[in-house]
Design an enzyme around this catalytic site. Sequence first.
Site, PDB file in Angstrom:
ATOM      1  N   SER A 428      38.185  22.278 -45.857  1.00 46.34           N
ATOM      2  CA  SER A 428      36.834  21.728 -45.951  1.00 46.34           C
ATOM      3  C   SER A 428      35.849  22.476 -45.067  1.00 46.34           C
ATOM      4  O   SER A 428      34.645  22.281 -45.182  1.00 46.34           O
ATOM      5  CB  SER A 428      36.839  20.243 -45.552  1.00 46.34           C
ATOM      6  OG  SER A 428      37.327  20.092 -44.241  1.00 46.34           O
ATOM      7  N   HIS A 449      37.817  23.641 -53.033  1.00 42.44           N
ATOM      8  CA  HIS A 449      37.524  22.506 -52.168  1.00 42.44           C
ATOM      9  C   HIS A 449      37.162  21.285 -53.004  1.00 42.44           C
ATOM     10  O   HIS A 449      36.074  21.189 -53.572  1.00 42.44           O
ATOM     11  CB  HIS A 449      36.380  22.853 -51.205  1.00 42.44           C
ATOM     12  CG  HIS A 449      36.064  21.750 -50.260  1.00 42.44           C
ATOM     13  ND1 HIS A 449      34.781  21.440 -49.861  1.00 42.44           N
ATOM     14  CD2 HIS A 449      36.872  20.852 -49.627  1.00 42.44           C
ATOM     15  CE1 HIS A 449      34.821  20.418 -49.041  1.00 42.44           C
ATOM     16  NE2 HIS A 449      36.064  20.042 -48.883  1.00 42.44           N
ATOM     17  N   GLU A 461      34.161  22.979 -55.086  1.00 40.71           N
ATOM     18  CA  GLU A 461      33.579  24.213 -54.580  1.00 40.71           C
ATOM     19  C   GLU A 461      34.627  25.323 -54.688  1.00 40.71           C
ATOM     20  O   GLU A 461      35.731  25.182 -54.161  1.00 40.71           O
ATOM     21  CB  GLU A 461      33.148  24.058 -53.119  1.00 40.71           C
ATOM     22  CG  GLU A 461      31.945  23.148 -52.929  1.00 40.71           C
ATOM     23  CD  GLU A 461      31.594  22.954 -51.466  1.00 40.71           C
ATOM     24  OE1 GLU A 461      30.403  22.928 -51.140  1.00 40.71           O
ATOM     25  OE2 GLU A 461      32.519  22.800 -50.643  1.00 40.71           O
ATOM     26  N   ASN A 499      29.582  20.056 -47.310  1.00 43.92           N
ATOM     27  CA  ASN A 499      29.840  19.541 -45.963  1.00 43.92           C
ATOM     28  C   ASN A 499      28.803  20.027 -44.960  1.00 43.92           C
ATOM     29  O   ASN A 499      28.399  19.295 -44.051  1.00 43.92           O
ATOM     30  CB  ASN A 499      31.241  19.939 -45.495  1.00 43.92           C
ATOM     31  CG  ASN A 499      32.308  19.025 -46.064  1.00 43.92           C
ATOM     32  OD1 ASN A 499      31.998  17.990 -46.647  1.00 43.92           O
ATOM     33  ND2 ASN A 499      33.560  19.403 -45.924  1.00 43.92           N
TER      34      ASN A 499
END
Length: 656
Positions: A428, A449, A461, A499
């Site tokens: 992440s 991800h 992702e 994130n």
Amino acid sequence: MAQAETEKKRHWTFHIDVEKIGWLTLDVVGSGVNVLSREVIGQLEEIVVKIEAMDRAGELTGVALLSGKASGFVAGADISEFDEMSDPAVLPEALKRTHALFARIEKIKAPFVAGISGFCVGGGLELALACHYRIAVNDDKTKFGFPEVKLGIFPGFAGTGRSIRQAGPIDAMQLMLTGRTLSASAAKRLNLVDRLVRHRDMLRWEARKAILSNRKAKPAPFSKRLMAMGPLRSRVAGKMREETGKKVNKAHYPAPFKLIDLFEKHGNNPKAMMNAEIDAFVPLMGSPTAQNLRRVFFLSEALKKQGVKEKPKPTFSRVHVVGAGVMGGDIAAFCALRGMAVTLQDMDMERIKPALERAKKLFKKRLKTKQAVDAALARLEADVDGKGIARCDVLIEAVVEKLEVKQQIFSNAEKKLKPGAIMATNTSSIELERIAEALTDPARLIGLHFFNPVAQLPLVEVIQSKLNDERAVRLGCSFVLAIGKSPVVVKSAPGFLVNRALMPYMLAAIERVEKGESPEQLDAAAVAFGMPMGPIELMDTVGLDVGASVARELGQEVPKDSRFSRLIAEGKLGRKTGQGFYRWEDGKAQKQKPPAHANLPGLGRDLIQPLVDTTEQIVAEGVVENADLADIGMIFGTGFAPFLGGPLKARQDGKA
């Protein structure tokens, strides 16, 4: 038109056989699916003129409407024309023209039968409802529905009144208000379909029988229509508003509420509802909500073109997942749900068993029959020894966010993997270049991800490092598409896209809580702005320990004397432990009533600024290719208000 004569137009073919049955086939040129463009509708008008003349002359036994495409019946109106059609000077006449055409089809005396295979949605379902009788293939590919609400509108080709006439007010309104799709058997239970067949090649024979038997569909029984009569209708409408209001904000998504208003006025009279549909529809088509939702649709469609271009396209039959925690176990379960054979590895069976139990719950929820559930369970195999590595097409690592652990996993796996297999990490926040330091061929490692919960969030992702070639990344995109997810390619940088943009937003909200502001009020403000969940509840859902770890990766330390740090030290990590900033029961945050605020959406707009600012910075740095990809990534990855078109579109429009 003489018997056995064929008339061909660009998109339509009309053939009369020796039994005087007209076979009307739609096969839109240059499109993988049938859509009702203005050209398609115009050509249908010309053919209907001929059908009407033959009908009056007694030269027609009936008409069978079929699709010439294996992909489906009709996927609705042509969305690529919507921006142009939203002009109030153009749209009303175009709608009246289609309404009139469908009414003419309905008035033809000879039976007019629709044979349906594959998607029959939106305008396609409205066309089918204008036919006298509907036959459908009872398989997994055949689907019925009105997805228009997802584009900020509702059915505009007289589907409102006709669906209520056939299915009754409650079932029809639920179908239009939710945008959900139905199987062929469910559509038959709702009286939208009259007969089911097992195979597509049976449609012609059954349509012929229906025409020769002069079959016509019957409307919904009186017991169903009763709910739209008299004072009952207002009560039903009130309940619909209440239930719809729990799911969407009227200020953000006006279409379902306008549809309920239309039903409350005319729900007992399908013809009146059809006539009033146009005036209610026109303002919605040009609204900012509809414009932004159309943009989101086209951006999501563009994501489907990001895979490997060469043919034959790559296939992915075997997946190996290392790490049976929440993320790894759920990734493995989802791949098995999508039909792939999956081996799931961890240190021992005790760590794998909870993942298998969660998988079983997912399969039971998503799959219809015990046979399908058992088949999915058989595709998911515990693999403590990692024997599946050598056979897999895709290896996904989803272990704890520790660099040395990931490096060891990939170093060992690289020796066993077959050539051409995808090697991917679900990290992440850790840059791929650092993980790849332990590899002989670092160009082979990409990032995939996923987001929690895996089964619900559509974004993956696809992380590209400085070491990857383009094909490795496109192969990753192909795999993501193969499991029904949406890939957004981002460069390997701390936090990537989602994130990195989320963390400043969540940390800024937590800082406000540390200073004494109400977490309930902040969460309510974010939801009032248009987010699906507030930042404090989101941090609890992600896990406070995970949030702190990602924050550190991004160079944002959590103060040691903060409430945030104390909660982590006490093991109160959020939803997964039952206590974080909120107490959690049965998966739900237990919240106090928030204090009053004069402008909750305004407060929400203030809260969201760090997310918008960071997204803009990410694009400027080239981590994601452009603003469009950043917007769709944030919508799919965080649920950022789709009606605003994404954070950067919202800023452009002065809404964020």
